[in-house]
Design a protein around this motif. Sequence first.
Motif, PDB file in Angstrom:
ATOM      1  N   UNK A  56       0.828  -1.202   0.000  1.00 21.64           N
ATOM      2  CA  UNK A  56       0.000   0.000   0.000  1.00 21.64           C
ATOM      3  C   UNK A  56       0.865   1.255   0.000  1.00 21.64           C
ATOM      4  N   UNK A  57       1.921   1.258   0.778  1.00 17.54           N
ATOM      5  CA  UNK A  57       2.785   2.439   0.836  1.00 17.54           C
ATOM      6  C   UNK A  57       3.568   2.617  -0.459  1.00 17.54           C
ATOM      7  N   UNK A  58       4.175   1.543  -0.953  1.00 15.53           N
ATOM      8  CA  UNK A  58       5.046   1.642  -2.127  1.00 15.53           C
ATOM      9  C   UNK A  58       4.278   1.759  -3.445  1.00 15.53           C
ATOM     10  N   UNK A  59       3.267   0.948  -3.632  1.00 15.29           N
ATOM     11  CA  UNK A  59       2.561   0.913  -4.922  1.00 15.29           C
ATOM     12  C   UNK A  59       1.422   1.924  -4.970  1.00 15.29           C
ATOM     13  N   UNK A  60       0.595   1.920  -3.951  1.00 19.16           N
ATOM     14  CA  UNK A  60      -0.589   2.782  -3.950  1.00 19.16           C
ATOM     15  C   UNK A  60      -0.304   4.195  -3.453  1.00 19.16           C
ATOM     16  N   UNK A  61       0.851   4.397  -2.805  1.00 19.77           N
ATOM     17  CA  UNK A  61       1.220   5.696  -2.231  1.00 19.77           C
ATOM     18  C   UNK A  61       0.135   6.194  -1.273  1.00 19.77           C
ATOM     19  N   UNK A  62      -0.311   5.287  -0.412  1.00 22.75           N
ATOM     20  CA  UNK A  62      -1.383   5.578   0.533  1.00 22.75           C
ATOM     21  C   UNK A  62      -1.001   5.040   1.902  1.00 22.75           C
ATOM     22  N   UNK A  63      -1.907   5.178   2.840  1.00 27.27           N
ATOM     23  CA  UNK A  63      -1.678   4.612   4.163  1.00 27.27           C
ATOM     24  C   UNK A  63      -2.577   3.394   4.364  1.00 27.27           C
ATOM     25  N   UNK A  64      -2.243   2.585   5.349  1.00 26.74           N
ATOM     26  CA  UNK A  64      -2.970   1.346   5.607  1.00 26.74           C
ATOM     27  C   UNK A  64      -3.246   1.219   7.096  1.00 26.74           C
ATOM     28  N   UNK A  65      -4.472   0.847   7.426  1.00 25.88           N
ATOM     29  CA  UNK A  65      -4.849   0.635   8.820  1.00 25.88           C
ATOM     30  C   UNK A  65      -5.580  -0.691   8.934  1.00 25.88           C
ATOM     31  N   UNK A  66      -5.061  -1.617   9.735  1.00 22.12           N
ATOM     32  CA  UNK A  66      -5.790  -2.866   9.973  1.00 22.12           C
ATOM     33  C   UNK A  66      -6.891  -2.626  11.002  1.00 22.12           C
ATOM     34  N   UNK A  67      -8.103  -3.040  10.673  1.00 23.01           N
ATOM     35  CA  UNK A  67      -9.232  -2.889  11.585  1.00 23.01           C
ATOM     36  C   UNK A  67      -9.514  -4.261  12.192  1.00 23.01           C
ATOM     37  N   UNK A  68      -8.978  -4.488  13.391  1.00 25.73           N
ATOM     38  CA  UNK A  68      -9.069  -5.791  14.043  1.00 25.73           C
ATOM     39  C   UNK A  68     -10.109  -5.713  15.153  1.00 25.73           C
ATOM     40  N   UNK A  69     -11.018  -6.671  15.138  1.00 25.83           N
ATOM     41  CA  UNK A  69     -12.030  -6.748  16.183  1.00 25.83           C
ATOM     42  C   UNK A  69     -12.263  -8.200  16.561  1.00 25.83           C
ATOM     43  N   UNK A  70     -12.756  -8.403  17.772  1.00 23.80           N
ATOM     44  CA  UNK A  70     -13.041  -9.763  18.218  1.00 23.80           C
ATOM     45  C   UNK A  70     -14.543 -10.022  18.143  1.00 23.80           C
TER      46      UNK A  70
END
Length: 141
Positions: free
Chosen positions: A42-56
């Motif tokens: 995401x950072x290198x190719x898309x030039x964007x940021x990434x956030x994992x949305x983890x829930x139980x």
Amino acid sequence: MDNTYFDVRIFYPRVASNSNQSISKVYEKHEREKKTGYLHRVIEVEKSSFTPLVMSTTGGLGREFKKTLKQLADKKAKTTRFSYEQCIRYLRLRLSFAMVRSITISIRGHRRRLRGEGSRDEQIYQCIHVFIFRPMLAATP
């Protein structure tokens, strides 16, 4: 404007493999796994940021998911006449219904086809995007 990519992971915290770890460590482990798989691309190719949305499945949210919800509610509160508390409540409510809808769709399927043709995974992704993130960013409480 910078794009942000989200990836959702829902896990069951009471499985045997998680029994020897604290719940906060389990959330961190799942967030780290998501970042390992997607962050570089995401950072290198898309030039964007990434956030994992983890829930139980018991209703808890990972650290980064909580942070993201707080930021969204804060932005929404600043741009509307609603308080931060009303915005965070609204976002959590929308998130809950979107997750239930997503689970229902993944179990029984759609009553109608989505706009885009493709695999079942793509359809579920489109549903999550349409039902969770677009309303979270655009709708007012």
